[in-house]
Design a protein around this motif. Structure first.
Motif, PDB file in Angstrom:
ATOM      1  N   GLU A 408      14.788 -22.651   4.326  1.00 19.69           N
ATOM      2  CA  GLU A 408      14.074 -23.891   4.549  1.00 19.69           C
ATOM      3  C   GLU A 408      12.648 -23.663   4.079  1.00 19.69           C
ATOM      4  OE1 GLU A 408      14.785 -26.636   8.101  1.00 19.69           O
ATOM      5  OE2 GLU A 408      12.857 -25.685   8.608  1.00 19.69           O
ATOM      6  N   ILE A 409      12.156 -24.529   3.200  1.00 21.83           N
ATOM      7  CA  ILE A 409      10.845 -24.341   2.592  1.00 21.83           C
ATOM      8  C   ILE A 409      10.022 -25.603   2.829  1.00 21.83           C
ATOM      9  CG2 ILE A 409       9.583 -23.842   0.463  1.00 21.83           C
ATOM     10  CD1 ILE A 409      12.220 -22.632  -0.622  1.00 21.83           C
ATOM     11  N   GLN A 418       6.391 -31.895   3.105  1.00 17.67           N
ATOM     12  CA  GLN A 418       7.771 -32.091   2.674  1.00 17.67           C
ATOM     13  C   GLN A 418       8.547 -30.802   2.897  1.00 17.67           C
ATOM     14  OE1 GLN A 418       9.018 -35.021   1.499  1.00 17.67           O
ATOM     15  NE2 GLN A 418      11.066 -34.179   1.355  1.00 17.67           N
ATOM     16  N   THR A 419       9.781 -30.933   3.440  1.00 15.11           N
ATOM     17  CA  THR A 419      10.641 -29.773   3.685  1.00 15.11           C
ATOM     18  C   THR A 419      11.929 -29.917   2.888  1.00 15.11           C
ATOM     19  OG1 THR A 419       9.756 -29.432   5.914  1.00 15.11           O
ATOM     20  CG2 THR A 419      11.892 -28.446   5.425  1.00 15.11           C
ATOM     21  N   VAL A 432      11.015 -26.818  -6.728  1.00 13.18           N
ATOM     22  CA  VAL A 432       9.932 -27.771  -6.944  1.00 13.18           C
ATOM     23  C   VAL A 432       9.907 -28.765  -5.774  1.00 13.18           C
ATOM     24  CG1 VAL A 432       8.969 -29.534  -8.466  1.00 13.18           C
ATOM     25  CG2 VAL A 432      10.162 -27.548  -9.435  1.00 13.18           C
ATOM     26  N   ILE A 433       8.755 -28.849  -5.120  1.00  9.54           N
ATOM     27  CA  ILE A 433       8.611 -29.767  -3.981  1.00  9.54           C
ATOM     28  C   ILE A 433       7.612 -30.851  -4.374  1.00  9.54           C
ATOM     29  CG2 ILE A 433       7.888 -29.993  -1.572  1.00  9.54           C
ATOM     30  CD1 ILE A 433       8.761 -27.161  -1.097  1.00  9.54           C
ATOM     31  N   THR A 434       8.023 -32.080  -4.183  1.00  8.81           N
ATOM     32  CA  THR A 434       7.165 -33.214  -4.511  1.00  8.81           C
ATOM     33  C   THR A 434       6.587 -33.813  -3.229  1.00  8.81           C
ATOM     34  OG1 THR A 434       8.523 -33.740  -6.445  1.00  8.81           O
ATOM     35  CG2 THR A 434       7.054 -35.467  -5.632  1.00  8.81           C
ATOM     36  N   LEU A 435       5.259 -33.857  -3.156  1.00  9.51           N
ATOM     37  CA  LEU A 435       4.577 -34.490  -2.023  1.00  9.51           C
ATOM     38  C   LEU A 435       4.349 -35.955  -2.348  1.00  9.51           C
ATOM     39  CD1 LEU A 435       1.960 -31.746  -1.070  1.00  9.51           C
ATOM     40  CD2 LEU A 435       4.171 -32.204  -0.013  1.00  9.51           C
TER      41      LEU A 435
END
Length: 436
Positions: A408-409, A418-419, A432-435
């Motif tokens: 879990e990131i 964002q998780t 890649v995590i999009t805020l």
């Protein structure tokens, strides 16, 4: 499809084994090797909704589960009723969930566990078996199959022995057993111990000749091409059946019809095996020998006596876990019981000494022995990844290395968070995590 999948697995294992299956160099070197072969690179990139890098974002990486199976045998007929979990075994099941991500049924899936001596189905035992399987699925715990066939009179229902002078009728019943169990559990298992202990339980094999085992594997693969089929053997590390088992692996691994997928080596052990450097070296060299087949190895039935001292048992367990987890061909580790209230080596008729060997890692009142503390410390602390930091650089990345498994990131910046979930494999992973 089956052969293509298996070839890909073999290729990866062959490359890893060729690179890292060195001679035994001691526990400290093994710990360093764990860092190399059980971890991979993880990169987290954080962007905004327009795709622009977000520098300085806080990133938390939290492991959720190991990819490597750390399991135990589960006493299905004790822990379950035909209608569900046994209320009296609540603590047993809770401890199982907390400590293991893989399971194998101790006796419930064996031929004698599913069938009465007259050949009729044991409907009560089978109902408990299915309740166990459902509970494991609901709790995200993998299930190994054990075992398809234990080819001896002793571990088969009595009606099979009665057919010893009727070879074709015997052959039909053995084939029926393979057909029933493989079809019954198709799609539910990580792998099967299809044949158990052929090196010394061979009453049925002696009637037909050793090539019949190739027929059994071919039959199982035809019914279920996707589930890996293993061969499993006792008393390998102490040299009792090492040479004879090696011949079996050679026969099955060299046969295209058998298409052997994996090697199960049991670990019913004395503590001295893992306390003496000479024995550690001997075990390592045997692992290297079996690794030459390019097949994954699983340590399938591990236990250690505790009556020689709980500190001694714990140290032997720690050494064993380090040794096996550091070998690149080993792809799983399973205890054969974990609680003194239900452990085969605590039963006088099964123990090596004729009395309770105190082999559980939890005492009968569920207090932890030092071995349980070692288990939890290694698997859920030292071999568990929790990392945090901030994104930086032109691409706004946070980089780390983590143990293979599920994660879990979370990324956060200013008032946005964002998780996501991700799986880290040997090839590494970029997330890649999009805020928003």
């Amino acid at each position: 499809m089956h052969h293509l999948k298996v070839f890909s697995i073999f290729l990866i294992l062959f490359i890893i084994t060729a690179l890292y299956a060195d001679p035994w160099q001691g526990l400290e070197h093994a710990k360093k090797q764990i860092e190399t072969i059980r971890k991979a690179d993880l990169t987290v990139q954080v962007i905004d909704r327009e795709g622009n890098p977000v520098k300085g974002a806080e990133v938390n990486v939290t492991m959720q589960e190991h990819a490597f199976p750390f399991g135990s045998a589960i006493a299905a007929t004790m822990a379950f009723t035909p209608d569900g979990p046994n209320p009296e075994m609540w603590t047993y099941l809770e401890k199982f969930k907390q400590n293991f991500n893989s399971a194998v049924m101790e006796n419930a899936m064996k031929w004698y566990g599913m069938t009465h001596n007259d050949g009729s189905p044991d409907t009560v035992s089978r109902a408990k078996m299915w309740q166990c399987a459902y509970w494991l699925e609901e709790n995200g715990i993998e299930l190994r199959g054990h075992n398809g066939l234990w080819p001896s009179w002793r571990f088969s229902p009595d009606f099979i022995h009665d057919l010893r002078l009727q070879p074709e009728a015997l052959r039909a019943e053995v084939n029926k057993r393979i057909d029933e169990t493989v079809n019954m559990f198709k799609g539910r298992l990580t792998d099967w111990d299809l044949i158990n202990e052929p090196a010394h339980h061979r009453d049925i094999i002696n009637i037909f000749g050793e090539d019949v085992v190739i027929d059994w594997y071919a039959r199982a693969h035809q019914l279920d091409p996707e589930t890996p089929m293993y061969v499993n053997q006792w008393a390998v590390f102490n040299d009792v059946y090492h040479k004879s088992f090696l011949k079996w692996v050679e026969l099955l691994a060299s046969s295209e019809r058998a298409s052997l997928d994996g090697i199960g080596i049991q670990g019913h052990s004395k503590v001295e095996f893992y306390l003496q450097p000479g024995m550690q070296n001997s075990i390592w060299q045997k692992l290297n020998t079996y690794a030459e087949f390019g097949l994954p190895i699983k340590i399938t039935e591990f236990d250690l006596e505790g009556y020689k001292g709980e500190d001694v048992q714990a140290q032997a367990l720690e050494n064993a876990l380090i040794l096996f987890f550091s070998h690149p061909a080993v792809e799983g580790f399973t205890l054969w019981g974990f609680w003194d209230g239900k452990h085969w080596r605590n039963m006088p008729q099964h123990s090596f000494t004729g009395k309770s060997e105190q082999a559980g890692f939890w005492r009968e009142d569920w207090t932890e022995k030092r071995a349980a503390k070692v288990w939890r410390r290694l698997i859920f602390d030292e071999w568990w990844t929790r990392e945090s930091g901030k994104t930086s650089g032109a691409e706004a990345e946070f980089q780390t290395r983590g143990f293979l498994g599920s994660y879990e990131i979370t990324a956060a910046h200013k008032q946005q968070s964002q998780t996501v979930t991700a799986k880290l494999t040997r090839e590494g992973q970029t997330v890649v995590i999009t805020l928003q």
